[in-house]
Design an enzyme around this catalytic site. Sequence first.
Site, PDB file in Angstrom:
ATOM      1  N   GLY A  68     -12.360 -18.582  11.945  1.00 60.45           N
ATOM      2  CA  GLY A  68     -11.867 -16.280  12.003  1.00 60.45           C
ATOM      3  C   GLY A  68     -12.672 -16.091  11.204  1.00 60.45           C
TER       4      GLY A  68
ATOM      5  N   LYS B 229      -3.824  -3.821  16.002  1.00 58.91           N
ATOM      6  CA  LYS B 229      -4.399  -2.649  15.356  1.00 58.91           C
ATOM      7  C   LYS B 229      -5.862  -2.141  16.847  1.00 58.91           C
ATOM      8  CE  LYS B 229      -2.907  -3.149  11.409  1.00 58.91           C
ATOM      9  NZ  LYS B 229      -2.033  -2.405  11.095  1.00 58.91           N
TER      10      LYS B 229
ATOM     11  N   PHE C 263     -10.450  -2.229   4.025  1.00 66.84           N
ATOM     12  CA  PHE C 263     -11.550  -3.187   4.022  1.00 66.84           C
ATOM     13  C   PHE C 263     -10.223  -4.538   3.220  1.00 66.84           C
ATOM     14  CE2 PHE C 263     -15.261  -2.418   6.416  1.00 66.84           C
ATOM     15  CZ  PHE C 263     -15.698  -1.630   7.034  1.00 66.84           C
TER      16      PHE C 263
ATOM     17  N   SER D  27      -7.647  -1.499  10.484  1.00 67.32           N
ATOM     18  CA  SER D  27      -8.022  -1.954   9.630  1.00 67.32           C
ATOM     19  C   SER D  27      -9.717  -2.348  10.166  1.00 67.32           C
ATOM     20  CB  SER D  27      -7.782  -3.979  10.058  1.00 67.32           C
ATOM     21  OG  SER D  27      -8.044  -4.815   9.360  1.00 67.32           O
TER      22      SER D  27
ATOM     23  N   ASN E 235      -4.816 -14.365   1.659  1.00 66.52           N
ATOM     24  CA  ASN E 235      -5.427 -13.488   0.447  1.00 66.52           C
ATOM     25  C   ASN E 235      -5.347 -14.499  -0.246  1.00 66.52           C
ATOM     26  OD1 ASN E 235      -3.454 -11.158   2.203  1.00 66.52           O
ATOM     27  ND2 ASN E 235      -5.520 -11.310   3.534  1.00 66.52           N
TER      28      ASN E 235
ATOM     29  N   TYR F 151      -3.431 -10.437  15.470  1.00 75.46           N
ATOM     30  CA  TYR F 151      -3.363  -9.220  14.146  1.00 75.46           C
ATOM     31  C   TYR F 151      -4.084  -8.097  14.589  1.00 75.46           C
ATOM     32  CZ  TYR F 151      -3.312  -6.741   9.880  1.00 75.46           C
ATOM     33  OH  TYR F 151      -3.366  -5.589   9.474  1.00 75.46           O
TER      34      TYR F 151
ATOM     35  N   ILE G  83       0.702  -0.980  -0.125  1.00 81.13           N
ATOM     36  CA  ILE G  83      -0.254  -0.095   0.022  1.00 81.13           C
ATOM     37  C   ILE G  83       0.691   1.324   0.081  1.00 81.13           C
ATOM     38  CG2 ILE G  83      -1.757   0.681   0.809  1.00 81.13           C
ATOM     39  CD1 ILE G  83      -2.519  -1.339   2.329  1.00 81.13           C
TER      40      ILE G  83
HETATM   41  P1  NAD Z   1       3.516  -4.830   3.543  1.00 76.53           P
HETATM   42  O1  NAD Z   1       4.148  -5.643   4.293  1.00 76.53           O
HETATM   43  O2  NAD Z   1       3.617  -4.860   1.929  1.00 76.53           O
HETATM   44  O3  NAD Z   1       4.030  -3.415   4.254  1.00 76.53           O
HETATM   45  C1  NAD Z   1       4.170  -3.306   5.637  1.00 76.53           C
HETATM   46  C2  NAD Z   1       5.555  -2.750   4.732  1.00 76.53           C
HETATM   47  O4  NAD Z   1       6.085  -2.531   6.987  1.00 76.53           O
HETATM   48  C3  NAD Z   1       6.756  -3.555   4.557  1.00 76.53           C
HETATM   49  O5  NAD Z   1       7.558  -2.842   4.004  1.00 76.53           O
HETATM   50  C4  NAD Z   1       7.833  -4.192   5.868  1.00 76.53           C
HETATM   51  O6  NAD Z   1       8.785  -3.904   5.383  1.00 76.53           O
HETATM   52  C5  NAD Z   1       7.360  -2.795   6.335  1.00 76.53           C
HETATM   53  N1  NAD Z   1       7.935  -2.786   8.221  1.00 76.53           N
HETATM   54  C6  NAD Z   1       7.446  -4.135   8.796  1.00 76.53           C
HETATM   55  N2  NAD Z   1       7.142  -3.788  10.059  1.00 76.53           N
HETATM   56  C7  NAD Z   1       8.741  -2.773  10.594  1.00 76.53           C
HETATM   57  C8  NAD Z   1       9.478  -1.881  11.185  1.00 76.53           C
HETATM   58  N3  NAD Z   1       9.278  -2.739  11.998  1.00 76.53           N
HETATM   59  N4  NAD Z   1       9.835  -1.233  10.285  1.00 76.53           N
HETATM   60  C9  NAD Z   1      10.052  -0.553   9.379  1.00 76.53           C
HETATM   61  N5  NAD Z   1       9.195  -1.546   8.354  1.00 76.53           N
HETATM   62  C10 NAD Z   1       8.524  -2.620   9.526  1.00 76.53           C
HETATM   63  O7  NAD Z   1       1.382  -4.765   3.541  1.00 76.53           O
HETATM   64  P2  NAD Z   1       0.488  -3.864   3.360  1.00 76.53           P
HETATM   65  O8  NAD Z   1      -0.356  -4.525   2.991  1.00 76.53           O
HETATM   66  O9  NAD Z   1       1.273  -2.727   2.533  1.00 76.53           O
HETATM   67  O10 NAD Z   1      -0.052  -2.797   4.568  1.00 76.53           O
HETATM   68  C11 NAD Z   1       0.300  -2.164   5.011  1.00 76.53           C
HETATM   69  C12 NAD Z   1      -0.684  -1.435   6.102  1.00 76.53           C
HETATM   70  O11 NAD Z   1      -1.949  -1.679   6.457  1.00 76.53           O
HETATM   71  C13 NAD Z   1       0.605  -2.486   7.447  1.00 76.53           C
HETATM   72  O12 NAD Z   1       0.130  -1.646   8.566  1.00 76.53           O
HETATM   73  C14 NAD Z   1      -1.462  -3.233   6.850  1.00 76.53           C
HETATM   74  O13 NAD Z   1      -1.305  -4.669   8.768  1.00 76.53           O
HETATM   75  C15 NAD Z   1      -2.394  -2.675   7.209  1.00 76.53           C
HETATM   76  N6  NAD Z   1      -3.579  -3.116   6.701  1.00 76.53           N
HETATM   77  C16 NAD Z   1      -2.977  -4.051   5.312  1.00 76.53           C
HETATM   78  C17 NAD Z   1      -4.400  -4.631   4.654  1.00 76.53           C
HETATM   79  C18 NAD Z   1      -4.068  -5.692   3.800  1.00 76.53           C
HETATM   80  O14 NAD Z   1      -5.396  -6.202   3.291  1.00 76.53           O
HETATM   81  N7  NAD Z   1      -2.637  -5.155   3.302  1.00 76.53           N
HETATM   82  C19 NAD Z   1      -5.981  -4.496   4.928  1.00 76.53           C
HETATM   83  C20 NAD Z   1      -5.704  -3.276   6.549  1.00 76.53           C
HETATM   84  C21 NAD Z   1      -4.594  -2.978   6.937  1.00 76.53           C
HETATM   85  C1  WQD Z   2     -11.090 -13.185   1.497  1.00 79.59           C
HETATM   86  C2  WQD Z   2     -12.144 -13.875   1.805  1.00 79.59           C
HETATM   87  C3  WQD Z   2     -11.637 -15.502   2.913  1.00 79.59           C
HETATM   88  C4  WQD Z   2      -8.229 -17.615   0.922  1.00 79.59           C
HETATM   89  C5  WQD Z   2      -7.870 -10.393   6.112  1.00 79.59           C
HETATM   90  C6  WQD Z   2      -7.522  -9.956   7.202  1.00 79.59           C
HETATM   91  C7  WQD Z   2      -7.949  -8.451   7.608  1.00 79.59           C
HETATM   92  C8  WQD Z   2      -7.330  -7.696   6.666  1.00 79.59           C
HETATM   93  C9  WQD Z   2      -7.501  -7.646   4.504  1.00 79.59           C
HETATM   94  C10 WQD Z   2      -5.582  -6.943   6.369  1.00 79.59           C
HETATM   95  C11 WQD Z   2     -12.665 -14.560   2.732  1.00 79.59           C
HETATM   96  C12 WQD Z   2     -11.555 -16.096   0.887  1.00 79.59           C
HETATM   97  C13 WQD Z   2      -9.191 -16.669   0.406  1.00 79.59           C
HETATM   98  C14 WQD Z   2      -8.159 -18.060   0.287  1.00 79.59           C
HETATM   99  C15 WQD Z   2     -10.320 -18.330   0.612  1.00 79.59           C
HETATM  100  N1  WQD Z   2      -5.897  -7.092   6.805  1.00 79.59           N
HETATM  101  N2  WQD Z   2     -10.140 -16.471   0.266  1.00 79.59           N
HETATM  102  N3  WQD Z   2      -9.529 -18.946  -0.123  1.00 79.59           N
HETATM  103  O1  WQD Z   2     -10.015 -12.636   5.562  1.00 79.59           O
HETATM  104  O2  WQD Z   2     -11.600 -10.904   4.877  1.00 79.59           O
HETATM  105  O3  WQD Z   2      -8.695 -10.185   5.821  1.00 79.59           O
HETATM  106  O4  WQD Z   2      -7.070  -9.480   5.077  1.00 79.59           O
HETATM  107  O5  WQD Z   2      -4.476  -5.966   6.962  1.00 79.59           O
HETATM  108  O6  WQD Z   2      -8.432  -7.919   8.594  1.00 79.59           O
HETATM  109  O7  WQD Z   2      -8.230 -10.690   8.013  1.00 79.59           O
HETATM  110  O8  WQD Z   2      -9.098 -11.543   3.284  1.00 79.59           O
HETATM  111  O9  WQD Z   2      -7.935 -12.090   1.672  1.00 79.59           O
HETATM  112  O10 WQD Z   2      -7.821 -13.558   3.298  1.00 79.59           O
HETATM  113  O11 WQD Z   2      -9.958 -13.061   2.398  1.00 79.59           O
HETATM  114  O12 WQD Z   2     -11.679 -18.528   0.387  1.00 79.59           O
HETATM  115  O13 WQD Z   2      -7.389 -19.422  -0.173  1.00 79.59           O
HETATM  116  O14 WQD Z   2     -11.647 -14.914   0.763  1.00 79.59           O
HETATM  117  O15 WQD Z   2     -12.758 -17.506   3.368  1.00 79.59           O
HETATM  118  O16 WQD Z   2     -13.821 -14.800   2.500  1.00 79.59           O
HETATM  119  P1  WQD Z   2     -10.000 -11.750   4.866  1.00 79.59           P
HETATM  120  P2  WQD Z   2      -8.920 -11.890   2.576  1.00 79.59           P
END
Ligand code: NAD
Ligand code: WQD
Length: 339
Positions: A294, A153, A178, A124, A199, A149, A12
């Site tokens: 979960g 958050k 989301f 999240s 994911n 996790y 992101i």
């Molecule tokens: P990502 O893992 O691609 O990016 C997170 C970055 O943080 C990575 O580059 C990692 O190297 C860096 N990092 C972790 N710990 C660190 C530390 N101690 N010092 C320096 N760098 C560190 O994940 P993302 O998908 O880009 O997510 C970014 C943020 O958004 C995260 O906090 C994640 O929890 C949150 N988030 C992601 C999702 C999702 O589905 N991708 C959904 C909700 C929230």
């Molecule tokens: C999406 C849907 C699975 C994989 C998670 C974290 C949330 C946020 C986003 C952050 C669900 C289904 C998945 C597979 C499947 N995170 N699935 N087969 O669980 O909604 O959210 O990521 O950093 O906090 O909980 O996302 O992509 O894992 O799943 O059927 O191999 O796909 O059951 O319905 P989720 P997801």
Amino acid sequence: MKVLLAGGAGYIGTHTAVQLLKGGYEVVVVDNYDNSCPEAVKRAEALAGGKISLYEADIQDRDAVQAILAKEQPETVIHFAGLKAVGESVAKPLKYYRNNINTTLSLLEAMADTGVKRIIFSSSATVYGEQNPAPYNEEMPKGLCTNPYGWTKSIMEQILADAATANPELGVVLLRYFNPIGAHESGRIGEDPQGIPNNLMPYVSQVAVGRREQLTVFGGDYDTPDGTCLRDYIHVMDLADGHVKAVEFSAGHKGVEIFNLGTGKPYSVLDIVNTFQQVNGVKVNYAIGPRRAGDLPVCYADAGKAKKVLGWEAKRTLADMCRDSWNWQKNNPDGYQDA
Ligand code: NAD
Ligand code: WQD
């Protein structure tokens, strides 16, 4: 205006860096590459036609963060740095609490010492827990999380809110994402999970490209129209645009403000598989398997507040998300390792 992205080399963060640079912001990235690589940042620079000041550091290292903040003096920090694998957090909870909470404490303390007053946090939808009915709105009380996790958050949101209460000069924006999927339309940057993807979308893409045999759909007997779970999938570029709007907002606001970043439209697992196949003309082998522990049956946003207050709403369709995810995957079958 200068924005520092903690964890900005990740999925992101890199997409947000592109949109910030294009919006005329100066961008600083600090990352320890725990789940990313410098190549992603180079590509973000190339896409935006701009320069990013890049530092390798652990955000838990408060002195290192303080030195970077003192040197760069950003107006705003976006805190992406964190570990995010839900399953791993169940197996290694202390690792998750240590990294995620310490990064937040370290950033807040270093900001206080260097006079940086605005922070935007990657939260999240998971903080709504199991108790609230979808669609979730920001007025709802936070719920009980189903994994460590999610708790990190929820706790980090509380830490940030308490810091803002104690310091009326602090501006905190909590962004509850989301389900981010998709990639920059160029196919140059995207999500690059290490090992077996947790994911859905990376799994679907890796099946389509032949890296994995078959997708297991986790449960086909939910009380939903096609029996599979419903989620609010949002294009990562829309999410990136949401961050630009949040940076603009934070310039004029103190205290804590929470925004959902979602589309408000729920889609099922099979909607994703079918749309991916149709839009991209590729086959995704799948089989319906047991439910995953979960998983909530339904999770989607009330996206009204971000539209009203930030003037932001997601514009890209599910077809755009599937097309761009595939474009990234097929051009980089092994992610950034191909570079
Ligand atoms: P990502 O893992 O691609 O990016 C997170 C970055 O943080 C990575 O580059 C990692 O190297 C860096 N990092 C972790 N710990 C660190 C530390 N101690 N010092 C320096 N760098 C560190 O994940 P993302 O998908 O880009 O997510 C970014 C943020 O958004 C995260 O906090 C994640 O929890 C949150 N988030 C992601 C999702 C999702 O589905 N991708 C959904 C909700 C929230
Ligand atoms: C999406 C849907 C699975 C994989 C998670 C974290 C949330 C946020 C986003 C952050 C669900 C289904 C998945 C597979 C499947 N995170 N699935 N087969 O669980 O909604 O959210 O990521 O950093 O906090 O909980 O996302 O992509 O894992 O799943 O059927 O191999 O796909 O059951 O319905 P989720 P997801």
